[in-house]
Enzyme design. Structure first.
Site, PDB file in Angstrom:
ATOM      1  N   ASP A   6      -7.504  10.178   6.863  1.00 50.93           N
ATOM      2  CA  ASP A   6      -7.027   9.007   7.495  1.00 50.93           C
ATOM      3  C   ASP A   6      -6.749   9.063   8.973  1.00 50.93           C
ATOM      4  O   ASP A   6      -6.097   9.855   9.501  1.00 50.93           O
ATOM      5  CB  ASP A   6      -5.582   8.338   6.694  1.00 50.93           C
ATOM      6  CG  ASP A   6      -4.876   7.250   7.361  1.00 50.93           C
ATOM      7  OD1 ASP A   6      -5.781   6.622   7.954  1.00 50.93           O
ATOM      8  OD2 ASP A   6      -3.791   7.098   7.002  1.00 50.93           O
TER       9      ASP A   6
ATOM     10  N   MET B 133      -3.871  13.796   7.336  1.00 51.77           N
ATOM     11  CA  MET B 133      -3.909  12.915   8.389  1.00 51.77           C
ATOM     12  C   MET B 133      -5.027  13.821   9.397  1.00 51.77           C
ATOM     13  O   MET B 133      -4.820  14.812   9.841  1.00 51.77           O
ATOM     14  CB  MET B 133      -2.641  12.698   8.946  1.00 51.77           C
ATOM     15  CG  MET B 133      -1.637  11.921   8.413  1.00 51.77           C
ATOM     16  SD  MET B 133      -2.373  10.110   7.934  1.00 51.77           S
ATOM     17  CE  MET B 133      -2.607   9.542   9.475  1.00 51.77           C
TER      18      MET B 133
ATOM     19  N   SER C  20      -8.041   0.193   5.999  1.00 53.91           N
ATOM     20  CA  SER C  20      -6.748   0.204   6.462  1.00 53.91           C
ATOM     21  C   SER C  20      -6.310  -1.285   6.829  1.00 53.91           C
ATOM     22  O   SER C  20      -7.037  -1.538   7.938  1.00 53.91           O
ATOM     23  CB  SER C  20      -6.372   1.184   7.520  1.00 53.91           C
ATOM     24  OG  SER C  20      -4.938   0.937   8.041  1.00 53.91           O
TER      25      SER C  20
ATOM     26  N   HIS D 277       0.792   3.969   2.149  1.00 57.13           N
ATOM     27  CA  HIS D 277       1.093   5.125   2.824  1.00 57.13           C
ATOM     28  C   HIS D 277       2.389   4.850   3.638  1.00 57.13           C
ATOM     29  O   HIS D 277       2.292   4.054   4.619  1.00 57.13           O
ATOM     30  CB  HIS D 277      -0.126   5.182   3.819  1.00 57.13           C
ATOM     31  CG  HIS D 277      -0.010   6.322   4.812  1.00 57.13           C
ATOM     32  ND1 HIS D 277      -0.933   6.319   5.799  1.00 57.13           N
ATOM     33  CD2 HIS D 277       0.778   7.499   4.796  1.00 57.13           C
ATOM     34  CE1 HIS D 277      -0.598   7.442   6.563  1.00 57.13           C
ATOM     35  NE2 HIS D 277       0.449   8.088   6.179  1.00 57.13           N
TER      36      HIS D 277
ATOM     37  N   MET E  88       4.961   5.649   6.068  1.00 55.86           N
ATOM     38  CA  MET E  88       5.402   6.643   7.150  1.00 55.86           C
ATOM     39  C   MET E  88       6.492   6.489   7.629  1.00 55.86           C
ATOM     40  O   MET E  88       6.969   5.710   8.632  1.00 55.86           O
ATOM     41  CB  MET E  88       4.118   6.490   8.340  1.00 55.86           C
ATOM     42  CG  MET E  88       2.923   7.135   8.148  1.00 55.86           C
ATOM     43  SD  MET E  88       1.631   6.223   9.043  1.00 55.86           S
ATOM     44  CE  MET E  88       1.345   4.639   8.079  1.00 55.86           C
TER      45      MET E  88
ATOM     46  N   MET F 253       5.078   1.502   8.569  1.00 54.23           N
ATOM     47  CA  MET F 253       5.703   2.306   9.700  1.00 54.23           C
ATOM     48  C   MET F 253       7.109   2.013  10.105  1.00 54.23           C
ATOM     49  O   MET F 253       7.227   0.933   9.946  1.00 54.23           O
ATOM     50  CB  MET F 253       4.720   2.484  10.903  1.00 54.23           C
ATOM     51  CG  MET F 253       3.349   2.788  10.640  1.00 54.23           C
ATOM     52  SD  MET F 253       2.233   2.798  11.990  1.00 54.23           S
ATOM     53  CE  MET F 253       0.944   3.162  11.352  1.00 54.23           C
TER      54      MET F 253
ATOM     55  N   ASP G 298      -0.530   0.830   5.475  1.00 54.45           N
ATOM     56  CA  ASP G 298       0.127   1.723   6.473  1.00 54.45           C
ATOM     57  C   ASP G 298       1.648   1.255   6.593  1.00 54.45           C
ATOM     58  O   ASP G 298       1.756  -0.014   7.386  1.00 54.45           O
ATOM     59  CB  ASP G 298      -0.355   1.749   7.699  1.00 54.45           C
ATOM     60  CG  ASP G 298      -1.698   2.482   7.514  1.00 54.45           C
ATOM     61  OD1 ASP G 298      -1.499   3.655   6.991  1.00 54.45           O
ATOM     62  OD2 ASP G 298      -2.784   2.186   7.955  1.00 54.45           O
TER      63      ASP G 298
ATOM     64  N   HIS H  83      -5.808   0.197   1.769  1.00 53.19           N
ATOM     65  CA  HIS H  83      -5.136   1.146   2.500  1.00 53.19           C
ATOM     66  C   HIS H  83      -3.745   0.266   3.318  1.00 53.19           C
ATOM     67  O   HIS H  83      -4.071  -0.425   4.224  1.00 53.19           O
ATOM     68  CB  HIS H  83      -5.385   1.942   3.168  1.00 53.19           C
ATOM     69  CG  HIS H  83      -4.616   3.147   3.729  1.00 53.19           C
ATOM     70  ND1 HIS H  83      -4.265   4.263   3.123  1.00 53.19           N
ATOM     71  CD2 HIS H  83      -3.989   3.473   4.974  1.00 53.19           C
ATOM     72  CE1 HIS H  83      -3.508   5.093   3.552  1.00 53.19           C
ATOM     73  NE2 HIS H  83      -3.541   4.591   4.813  1.00 53.19           N
TER      74      HIS H  83
HETATM   75  C1  DX5 Z   1      -2.583   5.697  11.392  1.00 56.56           C
HETATM   76  C2  DX5 Z   1      -2.920   4.986   9.956  1.00 56.56           C
HETATM   77  C3  DX5 Z   1      -4.042   4.775   9.952  1.00 56.56           C
HETATM   78  C4  DX5 Z   1      -4.961   3.857  10.447  1.00 56.56           C
HETATM   79  C5  DX5 Z   1      -6.154   4.285  10.812  1.00 56.56           C
HETATM   80  O1  DX5 Z   1      -1.145   6.003  11.508  1.00 56.56           O
HETATM   81  O2  DX5 Z   1      -2.235   5.762   8.956  1.00 56.56           O
HETATM   82  O3  DX5 Z   1      -4.414   4.183   8.401  1.00 56.56           O
HETATM   83  O4  DX5 Z   1      -4.951   2.686  10.132  1.00 56.56           O
HETATM   84  O5  DX5 Z   1      -6.927   3.714  11.865  1.00 56.56           O
HETATM   85  P1  DX5 Z   1      -8.269   4.167  12.366  1.00 56.56           P
HETATM   86  O6  DX5 Z   1      -9.367   4.122  11.280  1.00 56.56           O
HETATM   87  O7  DX5 Z   1      -8.782   2.975  13.280  1.00 56.56           O
HETATM   88  O8  DX5 Z   1      -8.249   5.561  12.997  1.00 56.56           O
HETATM   89 ZN    ZN Z   2      -2.560   5.319   6.811  1.00 57.21          ZN
END
Ligand code: DX5
Ligand code: ZN
Length: 215
Positions: free
Chosen positions: A176, A136, A7, A65, A67, A36, A34, A32
């Site tokens: 994840d 998750m 990620s 992904h 969010m 947000m 993220d 990956h």
């Molecule tokens: C969290 C993200 C993850 C995050 C995971 O909301 O969706 O993809 O990067 O981070 P680690 O592997 O550090 O828990």
């Molecule tokens: Zn993620």
């Protein structure tokens, strides 16, 4: 052996292209991303313009992904930016079947993500529209949190149930959050196909050694 999608949330955003090239050279199976929105999750990251810029660097799989509270308004721009997989949160979709179909119609694989407390039964009637379930294993929003064991237990149950209903071959399971050398073997045991790992890869000096430790 599960695949590893680092990620980029934990990468150096000032040199994303270089980070992606390095991590792929070190054996990453996908990247990956993220996304947000500061609303569905309490953090802001990046949008489709950045995905478009890094598309040229990603030679494996661009895994987005989302969010965000309003994924229906966003999927098209991520597909156009070059996503291979687009995952939406079940908690944000009032018309899940329609959302998943629109992702596939745009030429991408369709994923559904479940927060740790969200039961997986909600996907029962959309299995034919689905390529991946993302369980998750932390509450989404931040990297570096600890894996929630109950979420992994749910993932193992999802794995058994997908086998029971004859859909396991078509639908992959991703987790994840909190994936590290200690938790990765537990995830493999639970039947996970794809491990997303942020801090366990990008916070290390040697990306290859970091990913080898997860395999
Ligand atoms: C969290 C993200 C993850 C995050 C995971 O909301 O969706 O993809 O990067 O981070 P680690 O592997 O550090 O828990
Ligand atoms: Zn993620």
């Amino acid at each position: 052996m599960p695949k590893i999608y680092p990620s980029i949330l934990s990468a150096d955003f000032g040199k994303l292209s270089e980070e992606i090239r390095n991590v792929e050279k070190s054996g990453a199976d996908g990247i990956h991303v993220d996304v947000m929105d500061g609303h569905f999750v309490p953090n802001l990251t990046l949008g489709a313009p950045i995905v478009k810029c890094i598309r040229k660097d990603v030679k494996t799989v661009m895994d987005c992904h989302l969010m965000v509270s309003n994924p229906d308004e966003r999927v098209e721009e991520f597909a156009k930016a070059g996503a291979d997989i687009i995952t939406v949160h079940i908690e944000t979709c009032n018309h899940l079947q329609k959302t998943l179909k629109s992702i596939r119609d745009l030429g991408c694989k369709a994923g559904v993500s479940l927060n740790p407390h969200t039961p997986f039964e909600g996907i029962k009637w959309v299995l034919d529209e689905l390529d991946m379930v993302l369980c998750m294993t932390v509450n989404p929003g931040f990297g570096g949190q600890s894996l929630i064991p109950a979420a992994l237990e749910k993932t193992a149950q999802l794995n058994s149930w997908l086998k029971e209903v004859g859909k396991r071959d078509q639908i992959s399971i991703q987790i994840d959050g909190g994936v590290n050398a200690k938790t990765a073997p537990l995830a493999a045991k639970a039947g996970v196909d794809i491990l997303v790992a942020g801090s366990a890869v990008f916070n290390q000096k040697d990306y290859k050694a970091a990913m080898d430790a997860l395999r």
